[in-house]
Design a protein around this motif. Structure first.
Motif, PDB file in Angstrom:
ATOM      1  N   PHE A   1      13.652  -1.798   8.693  1.00 49.12           N
ATOM      2  CA  PHE A   1      12.249  -1.769   8.293  1.00 49.12           C
ATOM      3  C   PHE A   1      12.117  -1.447   6.802  1.00 49.12           C
ATOM      4  O   PHE A   1      11.412  -2.130   6.064  1.00 49.12           O
ATOM      5  CB  PHE A   1      11.484  -0.742   9.134  1.00 49.12           C
ATOM      6  N   TYR A   2      12.794  -0.399   6.351  1.00 48.88           N
ATOM      7  CA  TYR A   2      12.747  -0.015   4.935  1.00 48.88           C
ATOM      8  C   TYR A   2      13.260  -1.160   4.059  1.00 48.88           C
ATOM      9  O   TYR A   2      12.703  -1.442   3.002  1.00 48.88           O
ATOM     10  CB  TYR A   2      13.592   1.230   4.676  1.00 48.88           C
ATOM     11  N   LYS A   3      14.339  -1.817   4.511  1.00 45.52           N
ATOM     12  CA  LYS A   3      14.933  -2.914   3.722  1.00 45.52           C
ATOM     13  C   LYS A   3      13.943  -4.058   3.536  1.00 45.52           C
ATOM     14  O   LYS A   3      13.911  -4.700   2.495  1.00 45.52           O
ATOM     15  CB  LYS A   3      16.207  -3.415   4.422  1.00 45.52           C
ATOM     16  N   GLU A   4      13.109  -4.301   4.531  1.00 42.39           N
ATOM     17  CA  GLU A   4      12.105  -5.360   4.441  1.00 42.39           C
ATOM     18  C   GLU A   4      10.977  -4.997   3.489  1.00 42.39           C
ATOM     19  O   GLU A   4      10.264  -5.866   3.002  1.00 42.39           O
ATOM     20  CB  GLU A   4      11.532  -5.671   5.831  1.00 42.39           C
ATOM     21  N   GLN A   5      10.807  -3.709   3.208  1.00 45.93           N
ATOM     22  CA  GLN A   5       9.674  -3.250   2.396  1.00 45.93           C
ATOM     23  C   GLN A   5      10.034  -2.905   0.960  1.00 45.93           C
ATOM     24  O   GLN A   5       9.283  -3.197   0.030  1.00 45.93           O
ATOM     25  CB  GLN A   5       9.025  -2.011   3.049  1.00 45.93           C
ATOM     26  N   LEU A   6      11.162  -2.257   0.763  1.00 44.14           N
ATOM     27  CA  LEU A   6      11.522  -1.750  -0.562  1.00 44.14           C
ATOM     28  C   LEU A   6      12.064  -2.860  -1.460  1.00 44.14           C
ATOM     29  O   LEU A   6      12.558  -3.880  -0.968  1.00 44.14           O
ATOM     30  CB  LEU A   6      12.570  -0.628  -0.427  1.00 44.14           C
ATOM     31  N   PRO A   7      11.997  -2.652  -2.790  1.00 43.74           N
ATOM     32  CA  PRO A   7      12.506  -3.690  -3.700  1.00 43.74           C
ATOM     33  C   PRO A   7      14.003  -3.930  -3.520  1.00 43.74           C
ATOM     34  O   PRO A   7      14.750  -2.983  -3.251  1.00 43.74           O
ATOM     35  CB  PRO A   7      12.222  -3.126  -5.089  1.00 43.74           C
TER      36      PRO A   7
ATOM     37  N   ALA B   1       9.245   2.083 -12.692  1.00 45.28           N
ATOM     38  CA  ALA B   1       8.839   2.207 -11.282  1.00 45.28           C
ATOM     39  C   ALA B   1       7.656   1.308 -10.958  1.00 45.28           C
ATOM     40  O   ALA B   1       6.637   1.315 -11.646  1.00 45.28           O
ATOM     41  CB  ALA B   1       8.500   3.651 -10.954  1.00 45.28           C
ATOM     42  N   THR B   2       7.817   0.527  -9.901  1.00 41.98           N
ATOM     43  CA  THR B   2       6.723  -0.285  -9.361  1.00 41.98           C
ATOM     44  C   THR B   2       6.371   0.176  -7.950  1.00 41.98           C
ATOM     45  O   THR B   2       5.366  -0.243  -7.388  1.00 41.98           O
ATOM     46  CB  THR B   2       7.103  -1.777  -9.321  1.00 41.98           C
ATOM     47  N   VAL B   3       7.226   1.027  -7.399  1.00 41.13           N
ATOM     48  CA  VAL B   3       7.076   1.534  -6.033  1.00 41.13           C
ATOM     49  C   VAL B   3       7.097   3.058  -6.089  1.00 41.13           C
ATOM     50  O   VAL B   3       7.870   3.643  -6.851  1.00 41.13           O
ATOM     51  CB  VAL B   3       8.243   1.011  -5.158  1.00 41.13           C
ATOM     52  N   LEU B   4       6.248   3.675  -5.276  1.00 45.74           N
ATOM     53  CA  LEU B   4       6.232   5.129  -5.162  1.00 45.74           C
ATOM     54  C   LEU B   4       6.378   5.500  -3.694  1.00 45.74           C
ATOM     55  O   LEU B   4       5.647   4.985  -2.844  1.00 45.74           O
ATOM     56  CB  LEU B   4       4.921   5.691  -5.719  1.00 45.74           C
ATOM     57  N   ILE B   5       7.337   6.366  -3.407  1.00 44.19           N
ATOM     58  CA  ILE B   5       7.507   6.898  -2.055  1.00 44.19           C
ATOM     59  C   ILE B   5       6.913   8.301  -2.049  1.00 44.19           C
ATOM     60  O   ILE B   5       7.266   9.134  -2.885  1.00 44.19           O
ATOM     61  CB  ILE B   5       8.984   6.929  -1.637  1.00 44.19           C
ATOM     62  N   VAL B   6       5.996   8.547  -1.111  1.00 46.25           N
ATOM     63  CA  VAL B   6       5.327   9.844  -1.013  1.00 46.25           C
ATOM     64  C   VAL B   6       5.675  10.484   0.320  1.00 46.25           C
ATOM     65  O   VAL B   6       5.474   9.888   1.381  1.00 46.25           O
ATOM     66  CB  VAL B   6       3.794   9.695  -1.134  1.00 46.25           C
TER      67      VAL B   6
ATOM     68  N   LEU C   1       5.766   4.004   6.196  1.00 46.31           N
ATOM     69  CA  LEU C   1       7.142   3.745   6.616  1.00 46.31           C
ATOM     70  C   LEU C   1       7.411   4.554   7.883  1.00 46.31           C
ATOM     71  O   LEU C   1       6.756   5.576   8.114  1.00 46.31           O
ATOM     72  CB  LEU C   1       8.118   4.184   5.529  1.00 46.31           C
ATOM     73  N   PRO C   2       8.370   4.154   8.683  1.00 45.46           N
ATOM     74  CA  PRO C   2       8.764   5.004   9.809  1.00 45.46           C
ATOM     75  C   PRO C   2       9.281   6.344   9.264  1.00 45.46           C
ATOM     76  O   PRO C   2      10.012   6.374   8.275  1.00 45.46           O
ATOM     77  CB  PRO C   2       9.895   4.226  10.478  1.00 45.46           C
TER      78      PRO C   2
END
Length: 168
Positions: A161-167, A17-22, A143-144
């Motif tokens: 928006f999510y697609k532009e941000q997430l890996p 994991a390099t990304v964490l969604i909270v 994120l929205p």
């Protein structure tokens, strides 16, 4: 409403994991009944989170195992900021939550992992709550909200928006 609800899910953070969604806390219909094996974070019928993630990765996500496999593939972890709450009303809005206990122990363990490069919050409320607890956090973004109540953006706009941000 005096009932204290305890979060039904443990943090999920794959080794890569390099990304964490909270997020904040599961909806009332998740915490008030026995869960099936396929229900997981943001599993309420109205919440758009898995529809958004499905749209980002063009993959049907119907089971907990499938969602976890996708997150492992893309190095995404997931956790909620609140561990125990009371609800001030009979709805799922974050503003309805009275915080009994934060999910500090799980989050501290995750933050010790130096591989996490970016933290995404599923709402501004979650971000403010997180940054109050962990003020030294860097590289974070809001994120929205996947809540259908956040109607300023359509589902398609949220996916973009999510697609532009997430890996990828």
């Amino acid at each position: 409403m005096d009932e204290i609800e305890t979060h039904p899910f443990k943090a999920f953070v794959p080794e890569n994991a390099t990304v964490l969604i909270v997020g904040s806390f599961p909806g009332r219909d998740i915490t008030h009944r026995k869960l099936s094996d396929d229900e997981w974070f943001y599993g309420t019928k109205r919440n758009q989170f898995w529809k958004i993630i499905s749209g980002v990765y063009n993959e049907e996500l119907l089971t907990k195992a499938g969602k976890q496999k996708l997150f492992e593939k893309h190095g995404i972890g997931i956790v909620d900021i609140f561990l125990r709450i009371k609800r001030k009303g009979n709805n799922n809005t974050d503003s309805n939550l009275e915080i009994v206990e934060y999910n500090d122990n799980a989050i501290e363990k995750i933050l010790e992992n130096k591989n996490i490069k970016t933290i995404f919050f599923t709402s501004q409320y979650v971000g403010k709550s997180f940054l109050k607890r962990f003020p030294k956090t860097e590289n974070w973004k809001n994120l929205p909200s996947p809540s259908p109540r956040f109607a300023r953006m359509s589902l398609e706009e949220k996916i973009k928006f999510y697609k532009e941000q997430l890996p990828a």
